[in-house]
Design a protein around this motif. Structure first.
Motif, PDB file in Angstrom:
ATOM      1  N   GLY A   1       1.380   6.734  -6.906  1.00  0.00           N
ATOM      2  CA  GLY A   1       0.104   7.257  -7.402  1.00  0.00           C
ATOM      3  C   GLY A   1      -0.868   6.190  -7.863  1.00  0.00           C
ATOM      4  N   LEU A   2      -0.784   5.005  -7.300  1.00  0.00           N
ATOM      5  CA  LEU A   2      -1.682   3.905  -7.663  1.00  0.00           C
ATOM      6  C   LEU A   2      -2.680   3.716  -6.532  1.00  0.00           C
ATOM      7  N   TYR A   3      -3.964   3.869  -6.826  1.00  0.00           N
ATOM      8  CA  TYR A   3      -4.976   3.890  -5.769  1.00  0.00           C
ATOM      9  C   TYR A   3      -6.095   2.881  -5.987  1.00  0.00           C
ATOM     10  N   ASN A   4      -5.772   1.701  -6.480  1.00  0.00           N
ATOM     11  CA  ASN A   4      -6.830   0.710  -6.661  1.00  0.00           C
ATOM     12  C   ASN A   4      -6.335  -0.684  -6.305  1.00  0.00           C
ATOM     13  N   TYR A   5      -7.289  -1.559  -6.022  1.00  0.00           N
ATOM     14  CA  TYR A   5      -6.947  -2.909  -5.580  1.00  0.00           C
ATOM     15  C   TYR A   5      -6.145  -3.689  -6.614  1.00  0.00           C
TER      16      TYR A   5
ATOM     17  N   CYS B   1       0.831  -1.206   0.000  1.00  0.00           N
ATOM     18  CA  CYS B   1       0.000   0.000   0.000  1.00  0.00           C
ATOM     19  C   CYS B   1       0.864   1.254   0.000  1.00  0.00           C
ATOM     20  N   ARG B   2       1.931   1.243   0.764  1.00  0.00           N
ATOM     21  CA  ARG B   2       2.859   2.385   0.763  1.00  0.00           C
ATOM     22  C   ARG B   2       3.511   2.554  -0.602  1.00  0.00           C
TER      23      ARG B   2
ATOM     24  N   ALA C   1       2.334   1.536  -3.484  1.00  0.00           N
ATOM     25  CA  ALA C   1       1.307   1.993  -4.427  1.00  0.00           C
ATOM     26  C   ALA C   1       1.039   3.489  -4.247  1.00  0.00           C
ATOM     27  N   TYR C   2       0.874   3.916  -3.019  1.00  0.00           N
ATOM     28  CA  TYR C   2       0.602   5.327  -2.738  1.00  0.00           C
ATOM     29  C   TYR C   2       1.742   6.208  -3.239  1.00  0.00           C
TER      30      TYR C   2
ATOM     31  N   ILE D   1      -2.484  -2.861  -6.313  1.00  0.00           N
ATOM     32  CA  ILE D   1      -1.871  -3.438  -5.106  1.00  0.00           C
ATOM     33  C   ILE D   1      -1.682  -4.934  -5.268  1.00  0.00           C
TER      34      ILE D   1
END
Length: 66
Positions: A17-21, A10-11, A13-14, A24
């Protein structure tokens, strides 16, 4: 997969700039969560501006040709 890997994914991805399942899920599948995160701060602790062709910096003034 443990909680630590999920949190790291999650870190990661964040940070990118990736914000979807699905993003991840891919990070976990490819074990990208085990890669070191890129630093988003400069030596003075200020946030870095990402490189982008539309960001010209403090010396650019497009309003008044010289």
């Amino acid at each position: 997969m443990g909680q630590k890997r999920l949190v790291n994914a999650c870190r990661w991805a964040y940070n990118h700039g990736l914000y979807n399942y699905p993003a991840i899920e891919e990070i976990l599948k490819n074990r990208q969560d085990e890669l070191p995160l890129e630093e988003n701060e400069n030596d003075n602790g200020q946030k870095r501006i990402p490189a982008h062709e539309n960001i010209r910096g403090k010396d650019y003034s497009g309003c008044c040709p010289g």
